[in-house]
Design a protein around this motif. Sequence first.
Motif, PDB file in Angstrom:
ATOM      1  N   GLN A 160       0.844  -1.196   0.000  1.00 54.25           N
ATOM      2  CA  GLN A 160       0.000   0.000   0.000  1.00 54.25           C
ATOM      3  C   GLN A 160       0.878   1.245   0.000  1.00 54.25           C
ATOM      4  O   GLN A 160       1.984   1.230   0.543  1.00 54.25           O
ATOM      5  N   GLY A 161       0.360   2.274  -0.633  1.00 51.58           N
ATOM      6  CA  GLY A 161       1.137   3.520  -0.725  1.00 51.58           C
ATOM      7  C   GLY A 161       0.231   4.717  -0.552  1.00 51.58           C
ATOM      8  O   GLY A 161      -0.967   4.657  -0.809  1.00 51.58           O
ATOM      9  N   LEU A 162       0.843   5.790  -0.078  1.00 46.68           N
ATOM     10  CA  LEU A 162       0.034   6.961   0.273  1.00 46.68           C
ATOM     11  C   LEU A 162       0.783   8.226  -0.119  1.00 46.68           C
ATOM     12  O   LEU A 162       1.991   8.357   0.114  1.00 46.68           O
ATOM     13  N   PHE A 163       0.051   9.156  -0.725  1.00 47.98           N
ATOM     14  CA  PHE A 163       0.561  10.516  -0.857  1.00 47.98           C
ATOM     15  C   PHE A 163      -0.400  11.422  -0.100  1.00 47.98           C
ATOM     16  O   PHE A 163      -1.614  11.334  -0.291  1.00 47.98           O
ATOM     17  N   ALA A 164       0.120  12.238   0.777  1.00 46.37           N
ATOM     18  CA  ALA A 164      -0.737  13.182   1.502  1.00 46.37           C
ATOM     19  C   ALA A 164       0.070  14.445   1.754  1.00 46.37           C
ATOM     20  O   ALA A 164       1.269  14.381   2.022  1.00 46.37           O
ATOM     21  N   ARG A 165      -0.582  15.561   1.626  1.00 46.20           N
ATOM     22  CA  ARG A 165       0.114  16.820   1.846  1.00 46.20           C
ATOM     23  C   ARG A 165      -0.622  17.609   2.907  1.00 46.20           C
ATOM     24  O   ARG A 165      -1.848  17.603   2.943  1.00 46.20           O
ATOM     25  N   ASP A 166       0.147  18.269   3.765  1.00 47.39           N
ATOM     26  CA  ASP A 166      -0.476  19.076   4.809  1.00 47.39           C
ATOM     27  C   ASP A 166      -1.255  20.225   4.195  1.00 47.39           C
ATOM     28  O   ASP A 166      -0.880  20.759   3.155  1.00 47.39           O
ATOM     29  N   HIS A 167      -2.310  20.602   4.885  1.00 43.52           N
ATOM     30  CA  HIS A 167      -3.061  21.775   4.474  1.00 43.52           C
ATOM     31  C   HIS A 167      -2.221  23.016   4.751  1.00 43.52           C
ATOM     32  O   HIS A 167      -1.512  23.092   5.755  1.00 43.52           O
ATOM     33  N   SER A 168      -2.258  23.975   3.838  1.00 50.82           N
ATOM     34  CA  SER A 168      -1.545  25.225   4.051  1.00 50.82           C
ATOM     35  C   SER A 168      -2.551  26.370   3.949  1.00 50.82           C
ATOM     36  O   SER A 168      -3.078  26.650   2.868  1.00 50.82           O
ATOM     37  N   ALA A 169      -2.840  26.983   5.079  1.00 50.03           N
ATOM     38  CA  ALA A 169      -3.817  28.078   5.084  1.00 50.03           C
ATOM     39  C   ALA A 169      -3.186  29.318   4.449  1.00 50.03           C
ATOM     40  O   ALA A 169      -1.967  29.502   4.484  1.00 50.03           O
ATOM     41  N   THR A 170      -4.029  30.159   3.859  1.00 53.79           N
ATOM     42  CA  THR A 170      -3.548  31.381   3.231  1.00 53.79           C
ATOM     43  C   THR A 170      -3.797  32.560   4.162  1.00 53.79           C
ATOM     44  O   THR A 170      -4.903  32.727   4.667  1.00 53.79           O
ATOM     45  N   ASP A 171      -2.760  33.381   4.361  1.00 50.76           N
ATOM     46  CA  ASP A 171      -2.927  34.590   5.167  1.00 50.76           C
ATOM     47  C   ASP A 171      -3.755  35.597   4.363  1.00 50.76           C
ATOM     48  O   ASP A 171      -3.337  36.001   3.267  1.00 50.76           O
ATOM     49  N   PRO A 172      -4.935  35.984   4.862  1.00 53.18           N
ATOM     50  CA  PRO A 172      -5.800  36.871   4.064  1.00 53.18           C
ATOM     51  C   PRO A 172      -5.199  38.260   3.824  1.00 53.18           C
ATOM     52  O   PRO A 172      -5.594  38.941   2.885  1.00 53.18           O
ATOM     53  N   ASP A 173      -4.253  38.669   4.643  1.00 49.51           N
ATOM     54  CA  ASP A 173      -3.665  40.006   4.474  1.00 49.51           C
ATOM     55  C   ASP A 173      -2.481  40.023   3.504  1.00 49.51           C
ATOM     56  O   ASP A 173      -2.254  41.006   2.809  1.00 49.51           O
ATOM     57  N   THR A 174      -1.730  38.930   3.465  1.00 48.02           N
ATOM     58  CA  THR A 174      -0.524  38.930   2.627  1.00 48.02           C
ATOM     59  C   THR A 174      -0.545  37.862   1.531  1.00 48.02           C
ATOM     60  O   THR A 174       0.259  37.906   0.612  1.00 48.02           O
ATOM     61  N   GLY A 175      -1.446  36.901   1.635  1.00 46.92           N
ATOM     62  CA  GLY A 175      -1.461  35.809   0.672  1.00 46.92           C
ATOM     63  C   GLY A 175      -0.405  34.747   0.933  1.00 46.92           C
ATOM     64  O   GLY A 175      -0.256  33.806   0.150  1.00 46.92           O
ATOM     65  N   ALA A 176       0.336  34.886   2.032  1.00 44.85           N
ATOM     66  CA  ALA A 176       1.398  33.918   2.312  1.00 44.85           C
ATOM     67  C   ALA A 176       0.813  32.516   2.482  1.00 44.85           C
ATOM     68  O   ALA A 176      -0.155  32.316   3.216  1.00 44.85           O
ATOM     69  N   CYS A 177       1.399  31.559   1.772  1.00 41.77           N
ATOM     70  CA  CYS A 177       0.968  30.162   1.856  1.00 41.77           C
ATOM     71  C   CYS A 177       1.942  29.322   1.038  1.00 41.77           C
ATOM     72  O   CYS A 177       2.794  29.862   0.334  1.00 41.77           O
ATOM     73  N   ASP A 178       1.780  28.014   1.151  1.00 39.93           N
ATOM     74  CA  ASP A 178       2.609  27.113   0.354  1.00 39.93           C
ATOM     75  C   ASP A 178       1.704  26.471  -0.695  1.00 39.93           C
ATOM     76  O   ASP A 178       1.037  25.492  -0.418  1.00 39.93           O
ATOM     77  N   PRO A 179       1.626  27.063  -1.885  1.00 37.21           N
ATOM     78  CA  PRO A 179       0.531  26.682  -2.778  1.00 37.21           C
ATOM     79  C   PRO A 179       0.821  25.564  -3.770  1.00 37.21           C
ATOM     80  O   PRO A 179       0.043  25.385  -4.695  1.00 37.21           O
TER      81      PRO A 179
END
Lengths: 332, 453
Positions: A160-179
């Motif tokens: 069995q194999g899995l790919f999963a990525r953490d959720h990255s929230a976006t900062d509403p003031d700067t847009g900072a995130c890992d998209p």
Amino acid sequence: MKKRGVGIAAAQYPTGLAGGGDVSQAYVKVNPDGTADLFIGSVDIGQGSKTVLAQMAAEELGIPYEWVRVHNQGTDTSPICFGTFASRVTYATGNAVVEAAREARSILFEVAAPSLQATPEALDAADGKIFVRDDPGRSIGFRDVANMANIFMKKMIVGQGLFARDHSATDPDTGACDPFCTMAWAAQLVEVEVDTDTGQVEVLRMVSAFDVGGAINPMLVEGQIEGGAVMGMGAALMEDLYPHYPTPEGQPTNLNTYIIPTAVDIPKKMESVIVECPSTAGPYGAKGIGEMTANVPAPAIVSAIHDAVGVWIDEIPVTPERLLRALEKADS
Amino acid sequence: MQRTVVGQRKKRYDGLAHVTGETRFVDDVFIPGTLTVKVLRSQVVKGNIRRLDTSAAASLPGVEGIVTHKDVPNNAFGLVPDQPVLAETIRYRGQPIAAVAAHDERAALKAIDQIKVEVDEEEPVFDPQEAMKPGAPKVRPEGNCYMYGEHPCRKVVFGDVEAGFKEADHIIEGEFRTNPVEHAPMETQVSLAVPEGKGRLTIYTVSQSLLFHHGLLTGILKMDKDDLRIAGLAEKALHDWKDDVHVAFRSGTVGGSFGAKNDIHADHVTALLALKTGQPVKWRWTREEETLYSTHRGGWHIRIRDGVKRDGRIVARQVTSIRDAGAYSALNTYVVDKHCFMVSGPYSIPNVYVEGYCVYTNKTPSSSMRGFGVFPATFACEMQMNKIAAQLKIDPWELRLINAYREGDQTPTRRVLDSVYLIETLQACAEKAGVKLPDRLASMTSEKREGAA
């Protein structure tokens, strides 16, 4: 009068869901006859994901491509996949498939090791044979091991194999995130011929270079590049769902009024270069280019039109009507 | 270790079956006794339904079941759960109001004709720029712009764009539009829902997003009225299915999508009718329905203002983008996100300020399409690059090469880039095209920026 022009464009495209949090899983089962069943939840929408995922499973197991069957039956029996979007399947589901196939293979290596008088870690597999990495002459048939493991050793050869990525929230003031997971790159040169009497634009030549990280199947990569180029050309020159945008009046209702490129519209010269700068975490370095291939042509084509006739048209599609109006305006 | 399968030009896994007609698509699945679905779509653009009478239609021969908004347990779905399966309030022309399951297409169409609907019409708004103005007709009660936190737009703010403009030798502005585009997949939307007894429902779907749609659908079918608030959110409904209808998607191969099947178009209606009639039901969209009423790439209006140094280095970029979402959110909020994250292009620009508006209008909802919001971003960005090149009389290859991202650069969303290769990709394209780049450009690499240590 017919006038020719050249234009270029470059592009980036993110692989994976902006915001992350997406999951893809895979299982691999090896049968007594050495064939393998690959179970995925990712849907093939025509782009060829079954092909590249089967290639990855075959590569990792060490069996021919033709020995792999792919199953995506549905939500009850298939592993989970968020979906076929965000140019993510080769990368995300691919990683899951590689992991699943390696797990299944490791069970077979355990079984094969005593017969080959080697440790499981010293073994490798390719072309339907399991062999000692440093002494490939010492080998045993993959089928024989699969049969022995399933029937006589009473083992389940399942990985069995899995790919999963953490959720990255976006900062509403700067847009900072890992998209994104990784980024792919592209460049394209387009040559057009503009008929200044009819407003018709013919795309004569498209030269495309796409960084796919690692091409799992170069033929399918070229298919994506060429298919995307034609789709992008349609958006640049022909396709208009709202001819009187923003009002919905006069909308096309069928493919005789909503005009998309067909075989006769495809540029006579289409050249594709596959560039490979491996991603850090994609399977075999792969990056996703499924979507971006359609993004590059429009600015290259419209810039080539400018090169040919000297007017910038900032609105697509550049239909003959829109082009003639722009030429008329430039004249006056 | 030499690879033997990966990297090879293997034949397509399903290629032969596709070209010989052996592949079974959803519309090729036949279950005896399957009913045909047709849907009544609104002729009115905007308004509230005053009267909806299906009694005459229901008594027609061959009609097995009719559903309206009253039959939908949780009539709001989507990533932002704002879209009804069957409308009570009309927000675009063509919006589904009622669905009929009948023995054949003729009977279903006849029944659709007999449904009486009266709507109190309201003034619509089509132009997103008009819709953004105060006092514009409201597409939805919350307002016509989707709110990203406190802001009516997605913001990306990186560096100091005003300082960048001050530093620049040239200010170059551009304004770009991309008109709406339809995916036009060969296979239109199709759904076959088959009741299996004990509350189980199997749906043969064209979905390209099985898990996502499974969550949306179980949310719509949720019977527990106390949970109406969850409105299509997947997590809760998925865990509660045992008290509820259990949906299993069957998925074969999808006959083309390009993003057209990232939103549920038909599975919710067939599910409701299958549960109501206890019989298998199939809904296959006509090409006209697919063209006019399926999701599509929405229209965009993009303004760019760039601060550029004499040598072509872009030091500031300000972008205002407007996405015409149509009447419902669908995946538009995400489309705008992706646009804003990417609209500065594959270039290292130290000062970036982006505002992306997701604006509702009284049109068929737009949603995902191949390239998401990056298609218009690439169009605007690359048109702008070629205009800058023309205005500053810099070769367009050179302008891109000097501004291209290098390894380790940061994007405006603060992601540090690796496996950067735009320079090499441009060089490969130029070489293939027979364009001779001068040595100083041909020798550039993504490894480091010229002049930097």
